[in-house]
Design an enzyme around this catalytic site. Structure first.
Site, mmCIF file in Angstrom:
data_model
loop_
_atom_site.group_PDB
_atom_site.id
_atom_site.type_symbol
_atom_site.label_atom_id
_atom_site.label_comp_id
_atom_site.label_asym_id
_atom_site.label_seq_id
_atom_site.Cartn_x
_atom_site.Cartn_y
_atom_site.Cartn_z
ATOM 1 N N HIS A 66 0.817 -1.222 0.000
ATOM 2 C CA HIS A 66 0.000 0.000 0.000
ATOM 3 C C HIS A 66 0.848 1.268 0.000
ATOM 4 O O HIS A 66 1.892 1.340 0.640
ATOM 5 C CB HIS A 66 -0.984 0.000 1.179
ATOM 6 N N ASP A 183 6.527 2.089 6.055
ATOM 7 C CA ASP A 183 5.250 1.369 6.067
ATOM 8 C C ASP A 183 4.296 2.154 5.184
ATOM 9 O O ASP A 183 3.773 3.188 5.603
ATOM 10 C CB ASP A 183 4.726 1.276 7.500
ATOM 11 N N GLU A 217 -5.145 1.171 3.054
ATOM 12 C CA GLU A 217 -4.797 0.147 4.038
ATOM 13 C C GLU A 217 -4.758 0.700 5.450
ATOM 14 O O GLU A 217 -5.196 0.037 6.398
ATOM 15 C CB GLU A 217 -3.441 -0.475 3.677
ATOM 16 N N GLU A 218 -4.246 1.913 5.621
ATOM 17 C CA GLU A 218 -4.095 2.462 6.972
ATOM 18 C C GLU A 218 -5.437 2.709 7.657
ATOM 19 O O GLU A 218 -5.483 2.878 8.884
ATOM 20 C CB GLU A 218 -3.290 3.769 6.927
ATOM 21 N N ASP A 238 3.947 -6.213 3.521
ATOM 22 C CA ASP A 238 3.821 -5.064 4.414
ATOM 23 C C ASP A 238 4.906 -5.184 5.479
ATOM 24 O O ASP A 238 5.591 -6.206 5.573
ATOM 25 C CB ASP A 238 2.417 -5.030 5.036
ATOM 26 N N HIS A 318 4.984 3.370 12.692
ATOM 27 C CA HIS A 318 4.082 4.511 12.817
ATOM 28 C C HIS A 318 4.736 5.705 13.502
ATOM 29 O O HIS A 318 4.050 6.561 14.071
ATOM 30 C CB HIS A 318 2.786 4.112 13.528
#
Length: 346
Positions: A66, A183, A217-218, A238, A318
């Site tokens: 993603h 990510d 996706e997030e 991922d 994150h």
């Protein structure tokens, strides 16, 4: 990791693309595939699907990574001319404290700023260190001469404008790459370069294979649609999450056996392990306790598929993330050998 792959990662993380606002980065990936002669199409959600025809068109595979990232929206223009944020994706305010950002208005104008605690100044606020990092206390200081809400709106800034974080991407001489949004843009770069390798080597895959570059996706639903009825296996690429109690590291490929959605397909997991061992690819098996992927979203949406999840090990997920070229290379090698392998028995 090739120089091209590193360059791709740098370019990808530098294109702002919080979930909900990914058109520019999708166009970048699409152009890359089109220059390789790869067929692409868009889904209605704004994602991209690249397809390589295989020997067998009746049984197919799908791989996904993603391009959408964490980000924010303008929640409120405060009376003091600063902005209150509403977060996009699952992260904490402390992860963006002090970060440079940019606000994109509806007309496309970009205004820079810094994300700070309202009580940042230790010379003024006694609770500068102890105050909670939350929506009430965090704000964007705009790089413009503004003193109030009216002056901010005169710049074109409005509620709902997207806010992106400076990636601060850097590659070190000893093989580390540090950046926000590894990510999952590191994995997108892996898929892009694997496809280029297959074409350069003139390889026809055993099965028609779709590469879904998903864009939600997030927020939980990037890869849950546009899966052909012929798709048997669905592999999400991922990040592998690192931390206390985790096996994942920055130097091998992580093979997820379970996340918050439950176990991944056992036979596919064993197949991936066998491929890694047969090809001398360092790997780690791991469980990600607070994690969901496009593959788990696809399962939840009712698709009758075999699902798996692999990825490079990434530290400080994150937040300001880091991985090593060894993990990226090994993830790419496992993807490559998986694409050449036979479907598992089901």
């Amino acid at each position: 990791m090739t120089t091209e792959q590193l360059d791709l990662i740098k370019q990808l993380v530098s294109i702002p693309s919080p979930s909900g606002h990914t058109k520019k980065v999708i166009q970048f990936v699409e152009q890359y595939f089109n220059e390789l002669g790869v067929s692409t199409q868009h889904n209605r959600k704004g994602g991209l699907i690249a397809t390589l025809k295989g020997v067998n068109d009746e049984e197919q595979r799908m791989l996904t990574a993603h391009v959408d990232t964490l980000g924010a929206m303008v929640k409120e223009i405060k009376p003091n001319g600063r902005l209150k944020l509403d977060l996009i994706g699952g992260f904490r305010y402390n992860a963006i404290e002090g970060e440079y950002c940019q606000i994109e208005t509806a007309t496309g104008a970009v205004i820079t700023g810094t994300i700070l605690m309202h009580q940042t100044s230790v010379h003024v606020y006694k609770d500068a260190g102890s105050a909670e990092r939350n929506q009430a206390n965090m704000e964007v200081r705009i790089d413009a001469k503004v003193h109030n809400e009216t002056e901010v709106r005169a710049l074109g800034i409005e509620v709902g404008d997207f806010v992106s974080f400076d990636p601060r991407v850097e590659a070190t001489a000893n093989g580390f790459i540090k950046s926000r949004h590894l990510d999952d843009k590191a994995s997108v770069a892996i898929l892009m370069t694997v496809v280029k390798r297959l074409i350069a080597e003139k390889i026809t895959l055993p099965y028609t294979t779709h590469f879904l570059i998903s864009n939600n996706e997030e927020i939980g639903y990037g890869g849950n649609s546009n899966i052909t009825p012929e798709t048997v296996e669905y592999l999400a690429v991922d990040m592998g999450a690192m931390g206390d109690g985790q096996s994942t590291d920055e130097y091998s490929v992580s093979i997820c056996v379970k996340d918050a959605s439950g176990p991944y397909h056992y036979e596919l997991r064993k197949h991936l392990v066998n491929l890694a061992e047969q090809n001398n690819i360092d790997y780690q098996l791991d469980i990600y306790p607070f994690y969901g992927s496009d593959a788990s979203a696809a399962i939840r949406s009712g698709h009758d598929i075999i699902h798996g999840l692999i990825g490079p090990g990434i530290d400080s997920s994150h937040a300001y993330e880091r991985t090593h070229m060894e993990s990226l290379v090994k993830t790419g090698e496992l993807v490559y050998h998986y694409l050449l392998s036979k479907l598992i028995n089901y």
